[in-house]
Design a protein around this motif. Structure first.
Motif, PDB file in Angstrom:
ATOM      1  N   MET A  96       0.717  -1.269  -0.165  1.00 15.06           N
ATOM      2  CA  MET A  96       0.155   0.087   0.018  1.00 15.06           C
ATOM      3  C   MET A  96       0.841   1.346   0.036  1.00 15.06           C
ATOM      4  SD  MET A  96      -3.091   0.994  -0.148  1.00 15.06           S
ATOM      5  CE  MET A  96      -4.687   1.683   0.739  1.00 15.06           C
ATOM      6  N   GLY A  97       1.857   1.518   0.926  1.00 13.88           N
ATOM      7  CA  GLY A  97       2.909   2.684   0.981  1.00 13.88           C
ATOM      8  C   GLY A  97       3.851   2.416  -0.013  1.00 13.88           C
ATOM      9  N   GLU A  98       3.850   1.431  -1.016  1.00 11.42           N
ATOM     10  CA  GLU A  98       4.767   1.308  -2.246  1.00 11.42           C
ATOM     11  C   GLU A  98       6.360   1.444  -1.683  1.00 11.42           C
ATOM     12  OE1 GLU A  98       3.265   2.854  -5.946  1.00 11.42           O
ATOM     13  OE2 GLU A  98       1.362   3.739  -4.639  1.00 11.42           O
ATOM     14  N   VAL A  99       6.723   0.643  -0.800  1.00 12.71           N
ATOM     15  CA  VAL A  99       7.916   0.637   0.155  1.00 12.71           C
ATOM     16  C   VAL A  99       8.760  -0.385  -0.559  1.00 12.71           C
ATOM     17  CG1 VAL A  99       9.073   0.551   2.478  1.00 12.71           C
ATOM     18  CG2 VAL A  99       6.632   1.387   1.955  1.00 12.71           C
ATOM     19  N   PRO A 100      10.031  -0.243  -1.206  1.00 12.30           N
ATOM     20  CA  PRO A 100      10.872  -1.033  -1.786  1.00 12.30           C
ATOM     21  C   PRO A 100      11.397  -1.844  -0.724  1.00 12.30           C
ATOM     22  CG  PRO A 100      11.723   1.330  -2.011  1.00 12.30           C
ATOM     23  CD  PRO A 100      10.334   1.333  -1.363  1.00 12.30           C
ATOM     24  N   CYS A 101      11.568  -3.084  -0.571  1.00 14.12           N
ATOM     25  CA  CYS A 101      12.249  -3.969   0.172  1.00 14.12           C
ATOM     26  C   CYS A 101      12.173  -5.159  -0.150  1.00 14.12           C
ATOM     27  CB  CYS A 101      11.525  -3.992   1.748  1.00 14.12           C
ATOM     28  SG  CYS A 101       9.643  -4.203   1.764  1.00 14.12           S
ATOM     29  N   VAL A 102      13.022  -6.252   0.425  1.00 11.78           N
ATOM     30  CA  VAL A 102      13.113  -7.603   0.186  1.00 11.78           C
ATOM     31  C   VAL A 102      12.806  -8.495   1.263  1.00 11.78           C
ATOM     32  CG1 VAL A 102      14.647  -9.399  -0.902  1.00 11.78           C
ATOM     33  CG2 VAL A 102      14.714  -7.031  -1.808  1.00 11.78           C
ATOM     34  N   VAL A 103      11.996  -9.639   0.999  1.00 13.52           N
ATOM     35  CA  VAL A 103      11.886 -10.442   2.135  1.00 13.52           C
ATOM     36  C   VAL A 103      12.267 -11.836   1.709  1.00 13.52           C
ATOM     37  CG1 VAL A 103      10.234 -11.642   3.627  1.00 13.52           C
ATOM     38  CG2 VAL A 103       9.615  -9.356   2.953  1.00 13.52           C
ATOM     39  N   ILE A 104      13.091 -12.483   2.390  1.00 10.96           N
ATOM     40  CA  ILE A 104      13.558 -13.887   1.880  1.00 10.96           C
ATOM     41  C   ILE A 104      12.627 -14.746   2.867  1.00 10.96           C
ATOM     42  CG2 ILE A 104      15.580 -15.633   2.007  1.00 10.96           C
ATOM     43  CD1 ILE A 104      17.435 -12.792   1.532  1.00 10.96           C
ATOM     44  N   ASP A 105      12.016 -15.914   2.003  1.00  7.69           N
ATOM     45  CA  ASP A 105      11.420 -17.014   2.886  1.00  7.69           C
ATOM     46  C   ASP A 105      12.331 -18.294   2.451  1.00  7.69           C
ATOM     47  OD1 ASP A 105       9.632 -18.916   3.785  1.00  7.69           O
ATOM     48  OD2 ASP A 105       7.911 -18.401   2.533  1.00  7.69           O
ATOM     49  N   VAL A 106      12.642 -18.869   3.276  1.00  8.57           N
ATOM     50  CA  VAL A 106      13.409 -19.963   3.311  1.00  8.57           C
ATOM     51  C   VAL A 106      12.458 -21.185   3.534  1.00  8.57           C
ATOM     52  CG1 VAL A 106      15.251 -21.520   3.685  1.00  8.57           C
ATOM     53  CG2 VAL A 106      15.630 -19.293   3.714  1.00  8.57           C
ATOM     54  N   GLN A 107      11.652 -21.750   2.615  1.00  9.07           N
ATOM     55  CA  GLN A 107      10.811 -22.743   3.032  1.00  9.07           C
ATOM     56  C   GLN A 107      10.959 -24.022   3.498  1.00  9.07           C
ATOM     57  OE1 GLN A 107       7.480 -22.422  -0.496  1.00  9.07           O
ATOM     58  NE2 GLN A 107       9.455 -21.647  -1.413  1.00  9.07           N
ATOM     59  N   ARG A 108      10.340 -24.340   4.677  1.00  2.62           N
ATOM     60  CA  ARG A 108      10.306 -25.605   5.211  1.00  2.62           C
ATOM     61  C   ARG A 108       9.232 -26.350   5.397  1.00  2.62           C
ATOM     62  NH1 ARG A 108      11.134 -23.215  11.439  1.00  2.62           N
ATOM     63  NH2 ARG A 108       9.120 -24.045  12.097  1.00  2.62           N
ATOM     64  N   SER A 109       9.133 -27.687   5.655  1.00  2.00           N
ATOM     65  CA  SER A 109       8.063 -28.419   5.888  1.00  2.00           C
ATOM     66  C   SER A 109       7.231 -28.140   6.794  1.00  2.00           C
ATOM     67  CB  SER A 109       8.401 -29.876   5.781  1.00  2.00           C
ATOM     68  OG  SER A 109       7.442 -30.992   5.686  1.00  2.00           O
ATOM     69  N   GLY A 110       5.775 -27.774   6.772  1.00  2.00           N
ATOM     70  CA  GLY A 110       4.887 -27.411   7.599  1.00  2.00           C
ATOM     71  C   GLY A 110       3.507 -28.253   7.494  1.00  2.00           C
ATOM     72  N   PRO A 111       2.619 -28.000   8.122  1.00  2.00           N
ATOM     73  CA  PRO A 111       2.040 -26.436   8.882  1.00  2.00           C
ATOM     74  C   PRO A 111       2.827 -26.501   9.903  1.00  2.00           C
ATOM     75  CG  PRO A 111       0.444 -27.708   8.716  1.00  2.00           C
ATOM     76  CD  PRO A 111       1.262 -28.599   7.986  1.00  2.00           C
ATOM     77  N   SER A 112       2.523 -25.041  10.507  1.00  2.00           N
ATOM     78  CA  SER A 112       3.235 -24.767  11.967  1.00  2.00           C
ATOM     79  C   SER A 112       4.875 -25.361  12.053  1.00  2.00           C
ATOM     80  CB  SER A 112       2.327 -25.604  13.141  1.00  2.00           C
ATOM     81  OG  SER A 112       2.686 -24.823  14.188  1.00  2.00           O
ATOM     82  N   THR A 113       5.188 -25.727  13.175  1.00  2.00           N
ATOM     83  CA  THR A 113       6.510 -25.949  13.353  1.00  2.00           C
ATOM     84  C   THR A 113       6.836 -27.259  12.395  1.00  2.00           C
ATOM     85  OG1 THR A 113       6.155 -25.354  15.542  1.00  2.00           O
ATOM     86  CG2 THR A 113       8.394 -26.552  15.221  1.00  2.00           C
ATOM     87  N   GLY A 114       6.248 -28.127  12.157  1.00  2.24           N
ATOM     88  CA  GLY A 114       6.481 -29.227  11.256  1.00  2.24           C
ATOM     89  C   GLY A 114       7.712 -29.904  11.185  1.00  2.24           C
ATOM     90  N   LEU A 115       8.353 -29.917   9.946  1.00  4.50           N
ATOM     91  CA  LEU A 115       9.619 -30.561   9.908  1.00  4.50           C
ATOM     92  C   LEU A 115      10.395 -29.491   9.821  1.00  4.50           C
ATOM     93  CD1 LEU A 115       8.741 -33.459   7.524  1.00  4.50           C
ATOM     94  CD2 LEU A 115       9.461 -33.944   9.948  1.00  4.50           C
ATOM     95  N   ALA A 116      10.864 -28.855  10.969  1.00  5.06           N
ATOM     96  CA  ALA A 116      11.556 -27.476  10.757  1.00  5.06           C
ATOM     97  C   ALA A 116      12.871 -27.427  10.197  1.00  5.06           C
ATOM     98  CB  ALA A 116      11.670 -26.903  12.209  1.00  5.06           C
ATOM     99  N   THR A 117      13.533 -28.806   9.998  1.00  6.14           N
ATOM    100  CA  THR A 117      14.605 -28.682   9.365  1.00  6.14           C
ATOM    101  C   THR A 117      14.609 -29.117   7.915  1.00  6.14           C
ATOM    102  OG1 THR A 117      15.476 -30.637  10.170  1.00  6.14           O
ATOM    103  CG2 THR A 117      16.074 -28.865  11.599  1.00  6.14           C
ATOM    104  N   LYS A 118      13.552 -29.488   7.549  1.00  9.39           N
ATOM    105  CA  LYS A 118      13.210 -30.287   6.278  1.00  9.39           C
ATOM    106  C   LYS A 118      12.767 -29.210   5.248  1.00  9.39           C
ATOM    107  CE  LYS A 118      14.790 -33.999   8.042  1.00  9.39           C
ATOM    108  NZ  LYS A 118      16.388 -34.342   7.804  1.00  9.39           N
ATOM    109  N   PRO A 119      12.988 -29.457   3.841  1.00  5.39           N
ATOM    110  CA  PRO A 119      12.656 -28.513   2.921  1.00  5.39           C
ATOM    111  C   PRO A 119      11.261 -28.807   2.521  1.00  5.39           C
ATOM    112  CG  PRO A 119      13.929 -30.264   1.805  1.00  5.39           C
ATOM    113  CD  PRO A 119      13.872 -30.583   3.364  1.00  5.39           C
ATOM    114  N   ALA A 120      10.726 -27.623   1.914  1.00  3.77           N
ATOM    115  CA  ALA A 120       9.232 -27.772   1.228  1.00  3.77           C
ATOM    116  C   ALA A 120       9.232 -26.787   0.104  1.00  3.77           C
ATOM    117  CB  ALA A 120       8.339 -27.656   2.392  1.00  3.77           C
ATOM    118  N   GLN A 121       8.199 -26.459  -0.610  1.00  8.36           N
ATOM    119  CA  GLN A 121       7.958 -25.496  -1.479  1.00  8.36           C
ATOM    120  C   GLN A 121       6.305 -25.080  -1.258  1.00  8.36           C
ATOM    121  OE1 GLN A 121       9.209 -27.525  -5.242  1.00  8.36           O
ATOM    122  NE2 GLN A 121      10.777 -25.614  -5.264  1.00  8.36           N
ATOM    123  N   SER A 122       6.020 -25.362  -0.016  1.00 10.24           N
ATOM    124  CA  SER A 122       4.650 -25.020   0.016  1.00 10.24           C
ATOM    125  C   SER A 122       4.090 -23.557   0.733  1.00 10.24           C
ATOM    126  CB  SER A 122       4.067 -25.992   1.314  1.00 10.24           C
ATOM    127  OG  SER A 122       5.260 -26.014   2.365  1.00 10.24           O
TER     128      SER A 122
END
Lengths: 374, 180, 272
Positions: A96-122
């Motif tokens: 809304m405020g048109e603010v340039p910034c970057v967010v890195i999301d390193v996806q892991r297996s979920g939902p919630s805490t899930g498999l916190a050290t394991k990968p996902a593309q969910s």
């Protein structure tokens, strides 16, 4: 600098990419599997005169990078799925405020805490549709340590060019993987900086019309006074609830992505031109698909890969072109519902032979898993 | 003909197998190869299983995971149980006889990495003894290259301790090979 | 000395303002803009940060730089602004919802970091903008739109919270004590580190009308009765203190702020 390539982890490469792009402000809350990005920033930022802030949660992290960016400093944060969910509200503010910034999301297996050290593309759908309101969000997805670096630089460039948050949708594999990478010298890769206002400061409109939909952005402390608001605002940034104004603002904020579509939507193909079997992929799974395609080619099947470097906005044109030519389209992805496959089907239509290969137990998709689908 | 090696290093969390993998990968880069190192670990920093894979290739490494290992290092009984069978598929399986019961078989080679490290005065060097043994037994990388990488990474007194550990592992491998 | 009006910070053509007759926000805003002038703030160097709610509408009245944020996140946004550019005057306006209800965690940590922000909190004991529901500062037993039989919860003491969390400067006042309020805001603005001024404020439209104080003057009188200068308050027994808010300067410390401590980190990192 060493004359040979260095061994860098994906997370480190994303941090290095951000620094290369000129980021000098990081705010975050540590979460596996992204924490090495925070650690790297905590070491490097103070040396460069930048700021590392460890916030009280991901809500505050997103808020802080918005504030820092409006103060004129390129800013970013890194998290994983649960933290990304907490950032959604303030991502809405950044849009809304048109603010340039970057967010890195390193996806892991979920939902919630899930498999916190394991990968996902969910998280692909929560990245695109997890927020409230009418909005667009760019997401780039790296498949190698080299792309971790280059796509983070690109994420900053797009953020600055379009005055918008950009997501780097990585996954645990690429984030923790180490590969040899040669970090480019300063100046070797283009770094884009936001367009600043010129002319009479009294006439500056931070949310005014612009040929490409992107008005210049001032910074706090500048003579060009800037009013930024989460509420619906007029061109001057002050509250304006008029329906015509709201229609114009929302249309302009979304039109930016149409104007710049060619620069945003990037794909890469591997022997896709004559492919009867086309793998449509993003992120690390691209590599398994390439290996599977190579095996198929060796056995006489014309197979190829379409890698979506940009996941959002969706590369409809490329999917239609290469997917339309193929007899069979296979979408391997590390999630249960086939989040990307659904988009591919949407483009190719109900009659197309679109097959899914999914993994949701934290295990990597192998070339063998993909070949089994053929 | 391209040179490609797939290596698996597995043990318990805290044994340092991930570091061994990183040193291996760094040495390979210095020889001009492409490398990929992937890791797999549990939620505990100490204990649990810890595994890293290293692929070294002169060509581009497309799929990032090991599919058919050339060498396996097993630093714990669990790791040995998981990877022992790879010996029959042609992989050279190296294991720590301090922690894993000795056994006979083609492609199996045991050595007391942990005991050797204890004798050197630091149990934490078992991973480096093993790395030296691995490089000596497999011939994947030269001892000199690994020494260079260790010298670059560590400052004294850790540098000397790690170099001593590496050499004792490499010497043991050379002796074992001479016996064969 | 000429009389400071704060006019140069006020947007043209916005008066009369939107707040209800009897509300304390206008009084607080006027006091604050006058303090800006007394301290010589330039509009270009000043950032007004607001949250959501009645107080959150305040940015629309000023012509300094401004950021109107999401509910409860004003302090977190302001933290980013100040940490990125330390020479700005960053002033954060929040209600009791923003500051200590939905935004309580950020409030604690902004005070703990002692980041050089001035937080001005209008506490009107309920959520006014959404129609008068109970908030984290509503008294036990009070009637609101979501506590028709009396609020089962207890109120949070905003100033005490800031004190234990580590704020350098904490003060409380009311629109009834407007001269004290102005002086406290000026002092809060001029202090390094995290400064808080809690402004107990009438909300005759919602909180007042639900609790037998329909007129603004009823609520002002009530605030006058329920407050006591802090020195006097401290001389009273616990029984005499019950239900009374101490007003004035409650905490006054000179601990290094976030920027000073981060500069030490920078010096260590660069070896200077």
């Amino acid at each position: 600098m060493k004359n040979y390539a260095s061994l860098l982890q994906g997370n480190e490469a994303m941090a290095q990419g951000a620094l290369y792009a000129g980021a000098r402000f990081y705010a975050g809350y540590p979460i596996t599997p992204s924490s090495e990005i925070a650690q790297e920033c905590s070491k490097v930022m103070p040396k460069l005169g930048g700021v590392y802030m460890q916030m009280e949660d991901e809500i505050a992290s997103m808020a802080a990078i918005i504030g820092a960016s409006l103060a004129g400093v390129k800013s970013f944060t890194a998290t994983s799925g649960p933290g990304f969910s907490l950032m959604q509200e303030n991502l809405g503010l950044a849009i809304m405020g048109e603010v340039p910034c970057v967010v890195i999301d390193v996806q892991r297996s979920g939902p919630s805490t899930g498999l916190a050290t394991k990968p996902a593309q969910s998280d692909i759908m929560q990245i695109r549709w997890g927020r409230h309101g009418d909005q667009e969000l760019i997401a780039l997805s790296p498949s190698s340590v080299g792309e971790c670096f280059s796509l983070t630089v690109e994420a900053f460039n797009l953020a600055e060019k379009l005055r918008t948050p950009v997501v780097v949708a990585a996954d645990e594999i690429v984030a923790h993987m180490r590969e040899n990478i040669l970090i480019p010298e300063p100046g070797e890769v283009e770094v884009f900086d936001r367009r600043k206002p010129t002319g009479d400061p009294a006439a500056y409109l931070p949310f005014g019309p612009a040929p490409d939909g992107v008005p210049p952005i001032s910074s706090y402390g500048s003579d060009y006074i800037m009013h930024v608001s989460s509420s619906m605002h007029g061109p001057d940034g002050y509250s304006n609830n008029g329906p015509d104004n709201a229609a114009r603002q929302i249309a302009r904020k979304n039109s930016k992505f149409e104007h710049h579509r060619a620069e945003i939507v990037k794909t890469r193909t591997y022997e896709a031109d004559d492919a009867d079997v086309l793998f449509v992929t993003f992120g690390t799974v691209t590599r398994a698909a390439r290996a599977a395609a190579r095996t198929l080619r060796e056995s006489g099947v014309r197979a190829g890969v379409l890698q979506l470097i940009t996941v959002w906005p969706f590369a409809e044109e490329a999917v239609a072109e290469f997917g339309g030519r193929a007899k069979t389209v296979v979408v391997p992805e590390m999630n249960y519902h086939g989040q990307l496959a659904g988009e591919v089907k949407k483009v190719l239509g109900a009659g197309a032979d679109v097959r899914r290969v999914n993994s949701w137990n934290g295990q990597i998709i192998t070339p063998r898993d993909i070949l089994r689908a053929i | 003909m391209t040179k490609r090696s797939e290596i698996v290093l597995a043990g318990s969390g805290g044994q340092g197998v991930l570091l061994s993998g990183t040193l291996l990968a760094e040495a390979a880069i210095q020889e001009g190869s492409n490398v990929v190192q992937t890791v797999s670990y549990g939620i505990a920093t100490r204990g649990g299983t810890s595994m890293t894979e290293v692929i070294i290739d002169d060509d581009e490494i497309v799929f990032q995971q090991v599919e058919k290992p050339d060498v396996v290092l097993a630093m714990s009984p669990e790791a040995m149980t998981k990877y022992e069978g790879r010996a029959a598929e042609g992989a050279l399986v190296l294991y720590d006889t301090t922690l894993v019961a000795e056994r006979q078989g083609e492609n199996l080679r045991g050595f007391p990495f942990t005991d050797t490290a204890v004798k050197l005065g630091n149990v934490g060097l078992a991973n480096i003894v093993a790395l030296g043994f691995l490089c000596g037994a497999s011939g994947i990388l030269s001892r000199e290259r690994l020494e260079a990488v260790i010298s670059e990474r560590f400052s004294e007194p850790r540098r000397t301790a790690n170099l001593t550990a590496l050499r004792s592992g490499a010497d043991a491998a050379a002796e074992a090979l001479a016996r064969v | 000395m000429t009389y400071a009006t704060g006019q140069q910070y006020l947007k043209d053509g916005v008066l009369p303002h939107m707040w209800c007759p009897g509300c304390g926000i206008g009084v607080m805003l006027r006091a604050c803009l006058r303090s800006f002038e007394e301290l010589g703030y330039r509009n270009e160097d000043t950032v007004v940060v607001t949250g959501i709610g009645c107080t959150g509408k305040l940015d629309d009245y000023v012509v300094t730089h401004a950021l109107h944020t999401t509910h409860g996140r004003a302090l977190a946004c302001a933290t980013g602004i100040k940490a990125a550019k330390d020479d700005l005057h960053v002033v954060v306006f929040m209600g009791d919802g923003d500051s200590v209800t939905i935004g309580g965690n950020h409030f604690l940590h902004a005070a703990r970091r002692n980041i050089d922000l001035t937080a001005i909190v209008i506490n009107n004991f309920n959520f006014g903008m959404t129609g008068g529901q109970f908030s984290g500062t509503t008294f036990n037993g009070a009637i609101t739109q979501t506590s028709a039989y009396g609020n089962p919860e207890r109120q949070l003491d905003i100033c005490a919270l800031a004190e234990v969390a580590g704020a350098n400067f904490v003060a409380r006042s009311t629109p009834w004590h407007v001269d004290d309020l102005s002086a406290l805001i000026t002092e809060a603005l001029s202090r390094k580190g995290f400064s808080l001024v809690e402004v107990l404020s009438p909300c005759p439209t919602h909180f007042g009308s639900n609790n037998k104080m329909k007129k603004g003057t009823d609520m002002l009188g009530w605030l006058k009765e329920r407050t006591m200068p802090v020195d006097l308050y401290r001389s009273k027994s616990p029984a005499e203190r019950a239900g009374i808010f101490p007003i004035g300067k409650l905490v006054d410390r000179c601990e290094p702020d976030f920027a000073a401590r981060y500069a030490e980190v920078g010096a260590k990192a660069t070896g200077n």
